[in-house]
Design an enzyme around this catalytic site. Structure first.
Site, PDB file in Angstrom:
ATOM      1  CE  LYS A  19      -4.202  -0.136   0.573  1.00 53.88           C
ATOM      2  NZ  LYS A  19      -5.167  -0.426  -0.506  1.00 53.88           N
ATOM      3  CB  THR A  41      -2.510  -3.480  -0.535  1.00 56.04           C
ATOM      4  OG1 THR A  41      -3.791  -3.168  -1.096  1.00 56.04           O
ATOM      5  CG2 THR A  41      -1.672  -4.259  -1.527  1.00 56.04           C
ATOM      6  CG  ASP A  42      -8.238  -2.777   3.246  1.00 51.22           C
ATOM      7  OD1 ASP A  42      -8.715  -3.331   4.255  1.00 51.22           O
ATOM      8  OD2 ASP A  42      -8.435  -1.583   2.952  1.00 51.22           O
ATOM      9  CG  PHE A  90      30.306  27.347 -12.417  1.00 48.94           C
ATOM     10  CD1 PHE A  90      29.902  27.226 -13.741  1.00 48.94           C
ATOM     11  CD2 PHE A  90      30.900  26.243 -11.794  1.00 48.94           C
ATOM     12  CE1 PHE A  90      30.076  26.021 -14.430  1.00 48.94           C
ATOM     13  CE2 PHE A  90      31.071  25.047 -12.474  1.00 48.94           C
ATOM     14  CZ  PHE A  90      30.655  24.936 -13.791  1.00 48.94           C
ATOM     15  NE  ARG A 133      26.915  29.767  -9.248  1.00 50.59           N
ATOM     16  CZ  ARG A 133      26.991  28.567  -9.833  1.00 50.59           C
ATOM     17  NH1 ARG A 133      26.700  28.413 -11.118  1.00 50.59           N
ATOM     18  NH2 ARG A 133      27.348  27.500  -9.136  1.00 50.59           N
ATOM     19  CB  VAL A 139      26.373  22.742  -7.155  1.00 50.99           C
ATOM     20  CG1 VAL A 139      25.489  21.762  -6.408  1.00 50.99           C
ATOM     21  CG2 VAL A 139      25.597  24.015  -7.499  1.00 50.99           C
ATOM     22  CD  GLN A 140      29.646  20.270  -9.963  1.00 50.02           C
ATOM     23  OE1 GLN A 140      29.406  21.429  -9.534  1.00 50.02           O
ATOM     24  NE2 GLN A 140      29.504  19.947 -11.240  1.00 50.02           N
ATOM     25  CG  ASN A 193      22.791  25.522 -10.314  1.00 49.99           C
ATOM     26  OD1 ASN A 193      22.251  26.447  -9.714  1.00 49.99           O
ATOM     27  ND2 ASN A 193      24.018  25.569 -10.780  1.00 49.99           N
ATOM     28  CG  HIS A 231      20.174  27.689 -13.838  1.00 59.90           C
ATOM     29  ND1 HIS A 231      21.450  27.516 -13.340  1.00 59.90           N
ATOM     30  CD2 HIS A 231      19.862  26.526 -14.461  1.00 59.90           C
ATOM     31  CE1 HIS A 231      21.885  26.301 -13.660  1.00 59.90           C
ATOM     32  NE2 HIS A 231      20.937  25.678 -14.334  1.00 59.90           N
TER      33      HIS A 231
HETATM   34  O1  LIG Z   1      27.898  24.850  -9.767  1.00 62.43           O
HETATM   35  C1  LIG Z   1      27.769  24.565 -10.959  1.00 62.43           C
HETATM   36  N1  LIG Z   1      28.170  23.363 -11.418  1.00 62.43           N
HETATM   37  C2  LIG Z   1      28.062  22.994 -12.726  1.00 62.43           C
HETATM   38  O2  LIG Z   1      28.455  21.890 -13.083  1.00 62.43           O
HETATM   39  C3  LIG Z   1      27.475  23.942 -13.619  1.00 62.43           C
HETATM   40  N2  LIG Z   1      27.217  23.927 -14.959  1.00 62.43           N
HETATM   41  N3  LIG Z   1      26.653  25.094 -15.265  1.00 62.43           N
HETATM   42  N4  LIG Z   1      26.541  25.874 -14.157  1.00 62.43           N
HETATM   43  C4  LIG Z   1      27.052  25.164 -13.121  1.00 62.43           C
HETATM   44  N5  LIG Z   1      27.196  25.474 -11.801  1.00 62.43           N
END
Ligand SMILES: O=c1[nH]c(=O)c2nn[nH]c2[nH]1
Length: 294
Positions: free
Chosen positions: A10, A57-58, A159, A176, A227-228, A254, A256
């Protein structure tokens, strides 16, 4: 032909439970959505319409409410473990229970500077997650997590120095907006059973609080080069904070915000260091994922 894999149950079982402290007249409420999927010797229900192996499932839905009445529903890791263990112990032909819990936020109101005993509000669509597998003869595997935690910072993100070739139009940027919706999880070392989960029950809330704090703090304080890199540091710090966790994963869209060039209007400056008005983009979005282990 044969059944290579099967599980059924469920989904979207909505559950609310109130805990009433008689002494202080304070109520605490929990609301969650539960998914129960069972695995075991159920192939004949598919191949031979043999319903004698089918726990309806009930009945799983009914069981979820009964177990919620008879047991604590918090932390969700404990409730998932109790619920899943019930199914593999009650039904000899069921060998694995998959219990997923999404816990919704009910944050206590503060009225006249005091926490109100029985009034709450939904402060965001952020969820607390648990995905548990209760496996006969093996133990309880739990992934805890956070989802839909929407955050934004108006600077402190860059970036640049990324691959630049005949496919690249993205300008390098030193300042940014960064916005994402955090989906994060941490996988616990396997617990031998419900008793082991109960022994460590204090770790679940503590680690959820810590993981949330680390996410906010690094997001806010890091001069993020990507971000990575920032998500990797979040994973590292959660691993360092909790030895009982063996892996941490993040999945970050991300989201934007594009600059809008307004110079066509009488030379209005609104790009680079003059950028103030932006166009938030719903799609496409970047999506950055990682899993970090010891
Ligand atoms: O932080 C980021 N990682 C990415 O891989 C990426 N690609 N475009 N903008 C980005 N910004």
């Amino acid at each position: 032909a044969k059944v290579a894999a099967a599980r059924y149950g469920k989904d979207n079982i909505r559950l609310y439970k109130v805990e009433k402290d008689e002494a202080t007249k304070t109520h605490t409420v929990y609301e969650m959505t539960v998914r129960v999927l069972l695995e075991g010797d159920i192939q004949t229900s598919y191949t031979q319409a043999d319903n004698s192996v089918v726990v309806a499932t009930d009945s799983m839905k009914n069981t979820t409410y009964i177990m919620a009445k008879k047991n604590p529903v918090h932390p969700p890791e404990l409730f998932a473990s109790i619920l899943g263990t019930h199914f593999i112990e009650k039904y000899k032909h069921i060998h694995t229970a998959h219990i997923d819990i999404i816990q919704h936020r009910w944050t206590r109101m503060t009225i006249d500077g005091k926490p109100h005993p029985h009034s709450f509000y939904r402060d965001g669509e952020e969820k607390r997650l648990v995905q548990a597998q209760i496996i006969e003869g093996k133990g309880i595997e739990i992934r805890s997590g956070i989802s839909d935690l929407l955050v934004l910072k108006s600077t402190g993100s860059a970036f640049h120095h990324f691959v630049r070739d005949e496919f690249t139009t993205l300008p390098e940027v030193w300042d940014r907006i960064l916005s994402t919706s955090v989906d994060a999880g941490w996988k616990w070392s396997t617990f031998s059973g419900v008793d082991a989960v109960k022994r460590d029950v204090a770790l679940f809330d503590a680690t959820w609080v810590k993981a949330r704090e680390i996410t906010f703090k690094l997001f806010a304080l890091e001069e993020s080069p990507s971000v990575q890199n920032t998500m990797y540091k979040m994973c590292e710090q959660i691993l360092a904070a909790q030895p009982a966790v063996e892996a941490v994963d993040y999945s970050l869209p991300n989201k934007h915000y594009f600059e809008i060039d307004l110079s066509w209007h009488g030379g209005l400056k609104n790009t680079g260091k003059d950028a103030e008005v932006y166009a938030p983009q719903s799609d496409p979005n970047g999506l950055i994922k990682c899993t970090v282990t010891r």
